[in-house]
Design a protein around this motif. Structure first.
Motif, PDB file in Angstrom:
ATOM      1  N   TRP A 130      -7.820  -2.577  -2.440  1.00 34.12           N
ATOM      2  CA  TRP A 130      -7.200  -1.967  -1.745  1.00 34.12           C
ATOM      3  C   TRP A 130      -7.285  -1.814  -0.131  1.00 34.12           C
ATOM      4  CZ3 TRP A 130      -2.516  -0.349  -3.802  1.00 34.12           C
ATOM      5  CH2 TRP A 130      -1.873   0.867  -3.597  1.00 34.12           C
ATOM      6  N   GLY A 144       1.005  -0.792  -0.262  1.00 32.73           N
ATOM      7  CA  GLY A 144      -0.070  -0.028   0.099  1.00 32.73           C
ATOM      8  C   GLY A 144       0.349   1.725  -0.198  1.00 32.73           C
ATOM      9  N   ASN A 145       2.109   0.873   1.100  1.00 32.92           N
ATOM     10  CA  ASN A 145       2.824   2.105   0.690  1.00 32.92           C
ATOM     11  C   ASN A 145       4.199   2.244   0.553  1.00 32.92           C
ATOM     12  OD1 ASN A 145       1.225   4.543   1.031  1.00 32.92           O
ATOM     13  ND2 ASN A 145       0.741   3.464   3.289  1.00 32.92           N
ATOM     14  N   SER A 184       3.232  12.423  -5.336  1.00 35.27           N
ATOM     15  CA  SER A 184       2.549  11.781  -3.737  1.00 35.27           C
ATOM     16  C   SER A 184       3.910  11.028  -3.414  1.00 35.27           C
ATOM     17  CB  SER A 184       1.362  11.623  -3.524  1.00 35.27           C
ATOM     18  OG  SER A 184       0.706  11.774  -2.418  1.00 35.27           O
ATOM     19  N   GLN A 185       3.589  11.320  -2.099  1.00 36.22           N
ATOM     20  CA  GLN A 185       4.337  10.375  -1.487  1.00 36.22           C
ATOM     21  C   GLN A 185       5.801  10.587  -1.599  1.00 36.22           C
ATOM     22  OE1 GLN A 185       0.875   7.532  -1.252  1.00 36.22           O
ATOM     23  NE2 GLN A 185       2.072   7.237   1.374  1.00 36.22           N
ATOM     24  N   TRP A 196       4.449   9.206  -9.606  1.00 39.27           N
ATOM     25  CA  TRP A 196       3.587  10.106  -8.524  1.00 39.27           C
ATOM     26  C   TRP A 196       4.011  11.261  -8.388  1.00 39.27           C
ATOM     27  CZ3 TRP A 196       1.283   7.721  -3.968  1.00 39.27           C
ATOM     28  CH2 TRP A 196      -0.089   8.069  -3.892  1.00 39.27           C
ATOM     29  N   GLN A 201      -8.187   2.654 -11.477  1.00 41.44           N
ATOM     30  CA  GLN A 201      -8.191   2.128  -9.581  1.00 41.44           C
ATOM     31  C   GLN A 201      -9.264   1.595  -8.902  1.00 41.44           C
ATOM     32  OE1 GLN A 201      -6.049   5.712  -8.033  1.00 41.44           O
ATOM     33  NE2 GLN A 201      -4.643   5.679  -9.001  1.00 41.44           N
ATOM     34  N   HIS A 247     -11.460   3.581  -6.742  1.00 45.48           N
ATOM     35  CA  HIS A 247     -12.176   4.200  -5.581  1.00 45.48           C
ATOM     36  C   HIS A 247     -12.930   4.985  -5.789  1.00 45.48           C
ATOM     37  CE1 HIS A 247      -8.081   3.499  -3.776  1.00 45.48           C
ATOM     38  NE2 HIS A 247      -7.995   3.625  -4.776  1.00 45.48           N
ATOM     39  N   TRP A 306      -7.311   3.676   3.673  1.00 50.43           N
ATOM     40  CA  TRP A 306      -6.856   4.970   4.054  1.00 50.43           C
ATOM     41  C   TRP A 306      -8.694   5.968   3.863  1.00 50.43           C
ATOM     42  CZ3 TRP A 306      -8.444   8.525  -0.569  1.00 50.43           C
ATOM     43  CH2 TRP A 306      -9.018   7.593  -1.904  1.00 50.43           C
ATOM     44  N   HIS A 330       4.308  -1.171  -6.724  1.00 48.48           N
ATOM     45  CA  HIS A 330       3.358   0.298  -6.150  1.00 48.48           C
ATOM     46  C   HIS A 330       4.199   1.281  -5.711  1.00 48.48           C
ATOM     47  CE1 HIS A 330      -0.270   2.888  -6.699  1.00 48.48           C
ATOM     48  NE2 HIS A 330      -0.549   2.634  -5.104  1.00 48.48           N
ATOM     49  N   GLU A 390      -7.175  -1.212  -7.332  1.00 43.21           N
ATOM     50  CA  GLU A 390      -7.174  -0.530  -5.811  1.00 43.21           C
ATOM     51  C   GLU A 390      -8.581  -0.358  -4.998  1.00 43.21           C
ATOM     52  OE1 GLU A 390      -5.490   2.892  -5.540  1.00 43.21           O
ATOM     53  OE2 GLU A 390      -3.646   2.714  -6.665  1.00 43.21           O
ATOM     54  N   LYS A 448       6.706   3.171  -2.385  1.00 35.81           N
ATOM     55  CA  LYS A 448       6.576   4.438  -2.776  1.00 35.81           C
ATOM     56  C   LYS A 448       7.826   5.133  -2.405  1.00 35.81           C
ATOM     57  CE  LYS A 448       1.443   4.723  -2.489  1.00 35.81           C
ATOM     58  NZ  LYS A 448       0.816   5.080  -1.438  1.00 35.81           N
ATOM     59  N   ASN A 464       1.892   6.465 -12.163  1.00 38.74           N
ATOM     60  CA  ASN A 464       0.610   6.611 -11.211  1.00 38.74           C
ATOM     61  C   ASN A 464       0.215   7.980 -11.268  1.00 38.74           C
ATOM     62  OD1 ASN A 464      -0.813   5.004  -9.673  1.00 38.74           O
ATOM     63  ND2 ASN A 464      -0.472   6.281  -8.231  1.00 38.74           N
ATOM     64  N   GLU A 465      -1.026   8.446 -11.652  1.00 38.34           N
ATOM     65  CA  GLU A 465      -1.814   9.626 -11.423  1.00 38.34           C
ATOM     66  C   GLU A 465      -1.909  10.452 -12.636  1.00 38.34           C
ATOM     67  OE1 GLU A 465      -2.705   9.962  -7.623  1.00 38.34           O
ATOM     68  OE2 GLU A 465      -3.369   7.786  -7.085  1.00 38.34           O
TER      69      GLU A 465
END
Ligand code: G3I
Length: 430
Positions: free
Chosen positions: A288, A57-58, A100-101, A98, A218, A220, A296, A94, A248, A61, A142-143
């Protein structure tokens, strides 16, 4: 009610195989995002038993693996990959590029295009290279898109232009030629401006010979809002010659949950997994997080949650059953009964009905089967689709009445012919 002919069927009960076995039998992946530190006890048992793929999940990254420039922490990522290998599971890496993060040193730095390109390529070479041959798939980019289909203004886009995507894919292919390389995004599940931009990008990458193997949707989602064009959208990407994965999946609701929302959520999960099952190039579905205790959603959408197939205490929700059914498993009908009755009868024919009621359980679809013992024949049915072969009758729900909520019921009716006698059959619910 004529004849007072009432029979309540014994509930059929089926103990389903784990989701990963059902998925494997269909040639699909059933995955979950996981947190490495939690892979023990009940969490670890469910992750291993039910899923044939894991996504960190994280843990993979950039911000997780290189918090300080040149100083790496692979502990959680390694733990997940080791766990997956011990349990015969694929890993979906994953994610590499990206907005983010990312680590602070990267986002706060001032970089020339050449430096950015070098940073990105080195990061990909290092991380993909570390797990070379061990990961099935990478979410490379990603994204990359805004909702209107324009490119998101990120560190990468602003520094390198849209071609950062092709560069990243090329670097990932060089680092592990066997891994399937994906672009992954959200709000691209249905046909819309954003998914069309992604479609056009993939098409042009394919035309240019840039390595791209798949598209990650994804998913969501919000209860009751599965896009009606989901399967059509999956199919159009497949028709470009790439794989598609639901990467996800979670389906959130306003808290508290109740049985109506959980029943709708189950129908939604079934629709999403069913859309993937229906398209050969849809390789599978990843949730996810499999438990509401590892999601999350509550942090990001205050007041919302209950988005995963298991509750906080690891009890499977109706969504779990729905996923199993979409993967070809049989539904447990414990807690639901079918009652057959003749409501009117004349010399050559009769009208009958079957009422399906649930208490302490719910159904997201149903099928009622029985055998006629005295030559009766169904001539017409309503609120169900009925077929009779010889003495065997099988009726399944119409598109609008598959859901039987906890505490609720559904009734369908039929006309039939008879002669001699008209005994009441035992109905089996499935
Ligand atoms: O690890 C720290 C912990 O030390 C600290 O005490 C705690 C306090 O808030 O934060 C912890 O980090 C959090 C991390 O998740 C691990 O739990 C971050 O604050 C939090 O922002 C981070 O959220 C993650 C989110 O991506 C970040 O955008 C979610 O767990 C993760 O599920 C989510 O996943 C993304 C996908 O990668 C891409 N698609 C969307 C999806 C949902 O946002």
């Amino acid at each position: 009610m004529l004849g007072a002919l009432l029979v309540t069927a014994p509930a059929a009960h089926a103990a389903d195989a784990p989701l990963r076995d059902l998925a494997a039998a269909k040639g699909k992946v059933m995955g979950t995002a996981v947190t490495g530190s939690k892979l023990t006890g009940t969490y670890g048992e469910i992750a291993a038993r039910e899923f044939n793929a894991l996504t960190p999940g994280n843990a993979m990254k950039w911000g997780s693996v290189e918090p300080t420039r040149g100083s790496f922490d692979w502990a959680e990522a390694d733990r997940i990959v080791d766990f997956a290998e011990a349990n015969g599971q694929q890993v979906r890496g994953h994610t590499l590029v990206w907005h983010s993060q990312n680590p602070g040193w990267l986002t706060n730095g001032t970089w020339t295009s050449a430096q950015l390109s070098q940073l990105m390529n080195d990061h990909i070479a290092l991380e993909v290279g570390r797990y070379k041959g061990r990961l099935a798939t990478w979410d490379v980019v990603n994204e990359p898109f805004n909702e209107d289909g324009t490119y998101r203004q990120t560190l990468w886009y602003n520094g390198l232009g849209a071609d950062y995507i092709a560069q990243a894919l090329t670097a990932a292919r060089a680092a592990d030629p066997a891994a399937k390389l994906y672009i992954n995004d959200y709000n691209v599940e249905g046909v819309n401006a954003k998914s069309t931009a992604l479609y056009n990008l993939v098409k042009s990458l394919k035309e240019r010979g840039v390595p791209i193997d798949g598209v990650g949707l994804q998913a969501h989602l919000i209860v009751g809002q599965v896009p009606s064009t989901l399967q059509q959208n999956i199919q159009r990407f497949a028709d470009l010659g790439v794989d598609v994965a639901i990467t996800e999946l979670d389906i959130r609701m306003q808290l508290p949950s109740d049985s109506a929302k959980l029943t709708q959520q189950a129908a939604d999960y079934k629709a999403v997994v069913g859309a993937c099952v229906a398209v050969a190039r849809c390789v599978g579905v990843t949730v996810w997080g499999f438990t509401d205790s590892d999601s999350w959603i509550p942090d990001t959408f205050p007041g919302q949650g209950a988005a995963t197939p298991y509750d906080e205490n690891y009890a499977p929700k109706p969504a779990y059953e729905a996923i199993a059914q979409a993967l070809g498993g049989s539904q447990s009908t414990e807690g639901c009964t079918a009652t057959y009755s003749v409501t009117s009868q004349w010399s050559t024919g009769f009208t009958g009905q079957v009422r399906i009621a649930c208490s302490g359980a719910a159904l997201s679809s149903w099928k009622a089967d029985w055998t006629y013992g005295a030559g009766q024949r169904i001539t017409q049915a309503w609120n169900a689709t009925c077929a009779q072969t010889g003495t065997a009758v099988s009726c399944s729900n119409a598109s609008y009445n598959g859901t039987v909520p906890d505490g609720g019921s559904v009734t369908f009716g039929f006309n039939a012919s008879w002669s001699g006698s008209n005994p009441v059959p035992v109905v089996t619910l499935g």
